[in-house]
Design a protein around this motif. Structure first.
Motif, PDB file in Angstrom:
ATOM      1  N   LEU A  25      -1.273  -1.687  -8.187  1.00 39.06           N
ATOM      2  CA  LEU A  25      -0.672  -2.291  -7.003  1.00 39.06           C
ATOM      3  C   LEU A  25      -1.588  -2.135  -5.791  1.00 39.06           C
ATOM      4  N   ARG A  26      -2.245  -1.006  -5.676  1.00 39.86           N
ATOM      5  CA  ARG A  26      -3.191  -0.796  -4.573  1.00 39.86           C
ATOM      6  C   ARG A  26      -4.348  -1.795  -4.686  1.00 39.86           C
ATOM      7  N   GLN A  27      -4.846  -2.001  -5.899  1.00 37.58           N
ATOM      8  CA  GLN A  27      -5.942  -2.952  -6.101  1.00 37.58           C
ATOM      9  C   GLN A  27      -5.501  -4.366  -5.737  1.00 37.58           C
ATOM     10  N   VAL A  28      -4.273  -4.734  -6.121  1.00 40.28           N
ATOM     11  CA  VAL A  28      -3.757  -6.063  -5.785  1.00 40.28           C
ATOM     12  C   VAL A  28      -3.646  -6.214  -4.266  1.00 40.28           C
ATOM     13  N   ALA A  29      -3.107  -5.204  -3.587  1.00 44.95           N
ATOM     14  CA  ALA A  29      -2.948  -5.266  -2.126  1.00 44.95           C
ATOM     15  C   ALA A  29      -4.308  -5.366  -1.429  1.00 44.95           C
ATOM     16  N   THR A  30      -5.284  -4.601  -1.919  1.00 48.67           N
ATOM     17  CA  THR A  30      -6.626  -4.652  -1.327  1.00 48.67           C
ATOM     18  C   THR A  30      -7.255  -6.024  -1.537  1.00 48.67           C
TER      19      THR A  30
ATOM     20  N   GLU B 214       0.833  -1.207   0.000  1.00 48.81           N
ATOM     21  CA  GLU B 214       0.000   0.000   0.000  1.00 48.81           C
ATOM     22  C   GLU B 214       0.868   1.257   0.000  1.00 48.81           C
ATOM     23  N   SER B 215       1.955   1.214   0.731  1.00 45.46           N
ATOM     24  CA  SER B 215       2.875   2.352   0.759  1.00 45.46           C
ATOM     25  C   SER B 215       3.506   2.573  -0.620  1.00 45.46           C
TER      26      SER B 215
ATOM     27  N   LEU C  45       3.970   5.351  -5.874  1.00 49.17           N
ATOM     28  CA  LEU C  45       3.915   5.267  -7.337  1.00 49.17           C
ATOM     29  C   LEU C  45       2.818   6.178  -7.892  1.00 49.17           C
ATOM     30  N   SER C  46       1.658   6.186  -7.237  1.00 51.73           N
ATOM     31  CA  SER C  46       0.550   7.034  -7.705  1.00 51.73           C
ATOM     32  C   SER C  46       0.926   8.505  -7.615  1.00 51.73           C
ATOM     33  N   ARG C  47       1.569   8.921  -6.505  1.00 50.67           N
ATOM     34  CA  ARG C  47       1.985  10.323  -6.347  1.00 50.67           C
ATOM     35  C   ARG C  47       3.036  10.724  -7.386  1.00 50.67           C
TER      36      ARG C  47
END
Length: 167
Positions: free
Chosen positions: A91-96, A74-75, A80-82
């Protein structure tokens, strides 16, 4: 099905009957057999406890080790998004999704662990209940069987009174 086919099937079943399970047979001395004296499906408290411990251990391992990557993923997704990378959202979707799947798996392990804790008690109660029903049916059935006593003698199921219905 033709009649001769039916007769062949009946004779084959009669030949195999000695190896089959019988529900309509009493042990010598009368009464239904105790639950531990029949059937071939057996499980002991030790078996259930071992399964429950393994499920509980897996639950703990999934919490301790299976979630290790979630905070760092998530970090990294946020960084990466910023920085303008589209990969951050993926990556956020995968982590969620990973966290959701781990929660589902942990819930299943907890369910198995809890179920194993009470299974023996429940099944022992079921065995006792079924044994009571079968014993009651045996007694009732004996009362309807005129052949229980010797010919011309009162059926002993009815006690010393002699006959059915006070006759």
């Amino acid at each position: 099905m033709a009649w001769d086919e039916w007769e062949r099937l009946k004779s084959r079943a009669a030949e195999r009957q000695s190896a089959g399970m019988r529900l309509n047979q009493l042990e010598p001395g009368g009464g239904a057999p105790a639950p531990e004296r029949y059937g071939d499906l057996r499980v002991g408290q030790a078996d259930l406890a071992r399964i429950g411990r393994k499920a509980f251990g897996l639950y703990n391992d999934l919490w301790d080790k299976g979630r290790r990557a979630v905070p760092s993923s998530e970090s990294a997704a946020g960084a990466l998004s910023r920085s303008g990378f589209a990969l951050g959202g993926g990556l956020r979707q995968v982590a969620t999704r990973w966290d959701e799947q781990m929660a589902s798996l942990r819930e299943a392990c907890a369910h198995i662990s809890n179920h194993m804790t009470v299974s023996t008690k429940l099944h022992a109660g079921d065995d006792h209940y079924v044994h009571g029903l079968i014993s009651g049916i045996d007694t009732l059935d004996a009362g309807f069987d005129e052949r229980v006593g010797a010919p011309g003698r009162p059926n002993p199921v009815y006690g010393a009174g002699g006959g059915k219905g006070g006759r």
